[in-house]
Write a protein that holds these residues in place. Structure first.
Motif, PDB file in Angstrom:
ATOM      1  N   LEU A  79       0.822  -1.216   0.000  1.00 52.38           N
ATOM      2  CA  LEU A  79       0.000   0.000   0.000  1.00 52.38           C
ATOM      3  C   LEU A  79       0.855   1.265   0.000  1.00 52.38           C
ATOM      4  O   LEU A  79       0.477   2.295   0.560  1.00 52.38           O
ATOM      5  N   GLY A  80       2.046   1.155  -0.609  1.00 53.12           N
ATOM      6  CA  GLY A  80       2.937   2.306  -0.724  1.00 53.12           C
ATOM      7  C   GLY A  80       3.689   2.661   0.536  1.00 53.12           C
ATOM      8  O   GLY A  80       4.308   3.726   0.602  1.00 53.12           O
ATOM      9  N   ARG A  81       3.694   1.772   1.550  1.00 55.82           N
ATOM     10  CA  ARG A  81       4.323   2.089   2.829  1.00 55.82           C
ATOM     11  C   ARG A  81       5.188   0.923   3.305  1.00 55.82           C
ATOM     12  O   ARG A  81       4.898  -0.240   3.011  1.00 55.82           O
ATOM     13  N   PRO A  82       6.241   1.227   4.094  1.00 58.63           N
ATOM     14  CA  PRO A  82       6.979   0.143   4.750  1.00 58.63           C
ATOM     15  C   PRO A  82       6.155  -0.417   5.898  1.00 58.63           C
ATOM     16  O   PRO A  82       5.567   0.343   6.679  1.00 58.63           O
ATOM     17  N   PHE A  83       6.087  -1.729   5.992  1.00 65.36           N
ATOM     18  CA  PHE A  83       5.257  -2.391   6.988  1.00 65.36           C
ATOM     19  C   PHE A  83       6.054  -3.411   7.780  1.00 65.36           C
ATOM     20  O   PHE A  83       6.947  -4.078   7.234  1.00 65.36           O
ATOM     21  N   THR A 104      -0.883   3.192  17.202  1.00 67.02           N
ATOM     22  CA  THR A 104      -2.226   3.734  17.092  1.00 67.02           C
ATOM     23  C   THR A 104      -2.865   3.192  15.829  1.00 67.02           C
ATOM     24  O   THR A 104      -2.165   2.722  14.924  1.00 67.02           O
ATOM     25  N   SER A 105      -4.185   3.244  15.766  1.00 66.62           N
ATOM     26  CA  SER A 105      -4.880   2.756  14.575  1.00 66.62           C
ATOM     27  C   SER A 105      -4.462   3.563  13.352  1.00 66.62           C
ATOM     28  O   SER A 105      -4.152   4.754  13.449  1.00 66.62           O
ATOM     29  N   TRP A 106      -4.462   2.904  12.212  1.00 63.25           N
ATOM     30  CA  TRP A 106      -4.099   3.577  10.954  1.00 63.25           C
ATOM     31  C   TRP A 106      -4.929   2.991   9.826  1.00 63.25           C
ATOM     32  O   TRP A 106      -5.240   1.796   9.825  1.00 63.25           O
ATOM     33  N   ARG A 360      -1.978  -0.691  12.000  1.00 59.84           N
ATOM     34  CA  ARG A 360      -1.555   0.199  13.084  1.00 59.84           C
ATOM     35  C   ARG A 360      -0.383   1.053  12.557  1.00 59.84           C
ATOM     36  O   ARG A 360       0.187   0.760  11.507  1.00 59.84           O
ATOM     37  N   GLU A 361      -0.023   2.058  13.342  1.00 56.86           N
ATOM     38  CA  GLU A 361       1.140   2.900  13.032  1.00 56.86           C
ATOM     39  C   GLU A 361       1.975   3.051  14.291  1.00 56.86           C
ATOM     40  O   GLU A 361       1.426   3.251  15.381  1.00 56.86           O
ATOM     41  N   ALA A 362       3.296   2.929  14.149  1.00 58.26           N
ATOM     42  CA  ALA A 362       4.193   3.126  15.293  1.00 58.26           C
ATOM     43  C   ALA A 362       4.277   4.618  15.600  1.00 58.26           C
ATOM     44  O   ALA A 362       4.621   5.416  14.736  1.00 58.26           O
ATOM     45  N   ILE A 363       3.952   5.006  16.845  1.00 58.41           N
ATOM     46  CA  ILE A 363       3.988   6.423  17.204  1.00 58.41           C
ATOM     47  C   ILE A 363       5.289   6.775  17.925  1.00 58.41           C
ATOM     48  O   ILE A 363       5.498   7.918  18.311  1.00 58.41           O
ATOM     49  N   THR A 364       6.149   5.780  18.083  1.00 59.62           N
ATOM     50  CA  THR A 364       7.496   5.997  18.612  1.00 59.62           C
ATOM     51  C   THR A 364       8.370   4.818  18.195  1.00 59.62           C
ATOM     52  O   THR A 364       7.849   3.791  17.757  1.00 59.62           O
ATOM     53  N   LYS A 375       9.613   4.697  14.319  1.00 63.21           N
ATOM     54  CA  LYS A 375       8.439   5.559  14.391  1.00 63.21           C
ATOM     55  C   LYS A 375       7.945   5.864  12.977  1.00 63.21           C
ATOM     56  O   LYS A 375       8.739   6.134  12.072  1.00 63.21           O
ATOM     57  N   GLY A 376       6.632   5.812  12.783  1.00 65.95           N
ATOM     58  CA  GLY A 376       6.049   6.109  11.476  1.00 65.95           C
ATOM     59  C   GLY A 376       5.812   4.885  10.612  1.00 65.95           C
ATOM     60  O   GLY A 376       5.053   4.945   9.645  1.00 65.95           O
ATOM     61  N   TRP A 377       6.465   3.761  10.946  1.00 68.60           N
ATOM     62  CA  TRP A 377       6.221   2.546  10.177  1.00 68.60           C
ATOM     63  C   TRP A 377       4.791   2.082  10.394  1.00 68.60           C
ATOM     64  O   TRP A 377       4.216   2.240  11.480  1.00 68.60           O
ATOM     65  N   LYS A 378       4.228   1.493   9.354  1.00 68.79           N
ATOM     66  CA  LYS A 378       2.903   0.914   9.459  1.00 68.79           C
ATOM     67  C   LYS A 378       3.035  -0.550   9.900  1.00 68.79           C
ATOM     68  O   LYS A 378       4.026  -1.214   9.588  1.00 68.79           O
ATOM     69  N   LEU A 379       2.027  -1.001  10.626  1.00 67.55           N
ATOM     70  CA  LEU A 379       2.057  -2.349  11.188  1.00 67.55           C
ATOM     71  C   LEU A 379       0.784  -3.074  10.779  1.00 67.55           C
ATOM     72  O   LEU A 379      -0.253  -2.449  10.542  1.00 67.55           O
ATOM     73  N   TYR A 380       0.856  -4.378  10.715  1.00 68.37           N
ATOM     74  CA  TYR A 380      -0.314  -5.174  10.341  1.00 68.37           C
ATOM     75  C   TYR A 380      -0.335  -6.434  11.173  1.00 68.37           C
ATOM     76  O   TYR A 380       0.698  -7.075  11.364  1.00 68.37           O
TER      77      TYR A 380
END
Length: 477
Positions: A79-83, A104-106, A360-364, A375-380
């Motif tokens: 989806l265009g993001r590092p996960f 946090t949710s993303w 989810r998104e890493a907030i730190t 921080k900023g990486w997307k998670l699944y």
């Protein structure tokens, strides 16, 4: 001069490609990242991620990489993001337990385009507000009052859509049932004609959410945005009329979520404006019926394939039906007697989880399983990493309701509703509408699949490719 323009064009394209490649690979420059591969620039592994679902085996993307890289966490680019993809009960527990602490949710940007917020806040912020708002309407006392409403709608639904028919297509019918209930309980709309005005736009909205975010006329994404705008306008009409009815005493302050939203202020004494309420009701109507529709559809599928399971559900439900006086609706005690039926429903949701996973998104920056997550990486997290794993569910492809007897599965292995602090607040609501559906279905019919080998497509929820047409055999009175 023409050569100069050509040279400038080539230089521009080359520079653009260099920037794209550099950005793609720089996302992975942090040391000690989880194992995995980023795939191609921009595209990453998105096509592999989506195509396994289109082929009906979404777990293949997960298990292939768990085997190749790590059974706990691996990296990819979708989806265009590092996960970072978290797997297994430890990964589930970590993400569910660290909501708003480390993660946090993303949602993909497309969701914010289809569900634009009138308050200019993100989907994440709106989600937090809804989680604070919902508990009052999902506490036991409220849920108990919904059972009779659901049973009434189910009876009307089966009378109009199933009875006196030799064959039906299950999935669209079930969507009509769950959407009807959502409209009645959230906004007190129960007239079938009024409900049907919403149904088609909602189907366009749901299918567009999971399409490529290309906003050109005629594309699914464009249709979803138009459908969202149409529904929002219709909701505004209902909201304006409700305000009048509340003022004139024609509506009750406690009759549904809509009245509550109109009459409840926040900690600063501010009331939600009409557009904000329309946004939230729109989200509730989508979330309040889509996943339950998938679950009910697969219950019909598996009960058709497994007569011995059907017989167990039938015996339980007929026993409850016999205990009722003519015209008496289902109640809370009846629901508590449906233990075997709920075990069957849970096992169906293990095999075909309506929610395949969530973002989810890493907030730190943090460390998980010895690996760095920036921080900023997307998670699944993926439900299938445990649901289809023989380590936690022996013979994972076998439907066995006994898995849910006693203490049931190990913590964080069965996660169709999330888990821990991130348990879906609508879990009990979904349980009620699923069990009411099962009761009204099996006491009326047996059935068989018209296409025994019908393909399953996961996009993003599992759906029978032809909508699950079945042949009905009514029980003799």
């Amino acid at each position: 001069m023409e050569h100069l323009y050509l040279l400038l064009f080539i230089s521009f394209v080359t520079l653009s490609l260099f920037i794209l490649f550099y950005k793609h690979w720089s996302d992975y420059s942090t040391p000690n990242l989880p194992p995995g591969r980023p795939g191609l620039p921009i595209v990453g592994e998105t096509l592999q991620f989506l195509s396994t679902g289109w082929k009906g085996h979404p777990e293949k993307f997960i298990f292939d990489r768990m085997l190749r890289y790590s059974s706990n966490v691996f990296k990819t680019h979708i989806l265009g993001r590092p996960f970072a993809v978290f797997c297994g009960p430890a990964g589930n527990k970590f993400l569910f337990s660290n909501e708003n602490k480390l993660v946090t949710s993303w949602w993909p940007d497309a969701v914010n385009e289809v569900f634009p917020s009138s308050t200019q806040t993100s989907s994440q912020e709106e989600s937090k507000k809804m989680r604070k708002l919902l508990p009052q309407f999902l506490k036991p006392q409220a849920l108990e009052s919904y059972i009779g409403i659901m049973d009434t709608i189910a009876q009307r639904h089966f009378a109009s859509g199933w009875e006196n028919k030799d064959e039906v297509v299950v999935y669209p019918l079930v969507k009509r049932y769950t959407f009807w209930i959502a409209c009645r309980i959230f906004i007190s709309v129960e007239d079938p004609n009024h409900v049907s005005q919403f149904a088609d736009p909602f189907n366009l909205l749901a299918s567009g959410l999971i399409s490529l975010p290309v906003n050109f006329p005629g594309t699914p994404f464009n249709k979803a945005i138009k459908a969202s705008n149409f529904i929002r306008k219709e909701l505004l009409k209902i909201i304006k009329q409700r305000k009048v009815d509340l003022t004139e005493g024609k509506a009750s302050p406690t009759q549904d979520i809509l009245s509550h939203m109109l009459l409840t202020s926040d900690e600063n004494g501010q009331f939600m404006n009409e557009l904000d309420i329309a946004d939230k009701i729109l989200g509730l109507l989508v979330g309040g019926h889509d996943t339950a529709s998938s679950a009910c559809t697969f219950i019909v599928k598996y009960l058709a394939e497994l007569p011995h399971i059907y017989e167990g559900v039938y015996r339980e439900q007929v026993e409850i039906a016999k205990s009722k006086a003519p015209g008496e609706l289902l109640n809370w005690d009846d629901i508590q007697k449906m233990r075997y039926s709920w075990n069957v429903a849970c096992e169906v949701m293990r095999l075909a989880p309506p929610l395949q996973g969530a973002f989810r998104e890493a907030i730190t920056d943090f460390i998980f399983n010895g690996f760095s997550i920036p921080k900023g990486w997307k998670l699944y997290w993926s439900a299938n990493s445990t649901h289809k794993n023989p380590e936690y569910f022996p013979e994972p492809e076998k439907l066995d309701p006994a898995r849910f007897e006693g203490n049931g599965p190990a913590p964080y292995t069965f996660v169709p509703f999330g888990g821990g602090p991130r348990m879906c607040p609508g879990k009990e609501y979904a349980r009620l509408e699923i069990l009411v559906f099962m009761h009204n279905l099996v006491k009326r019919f047996k059935w068989e699949k018209i296409h025994p080998d019908e393909k399953i497509v996961v996009d993003p929820m599992p759906i029978p490719a032809k909508g699950l047409p079945v042949r009905l055999y009514p029980h003799k009175a």
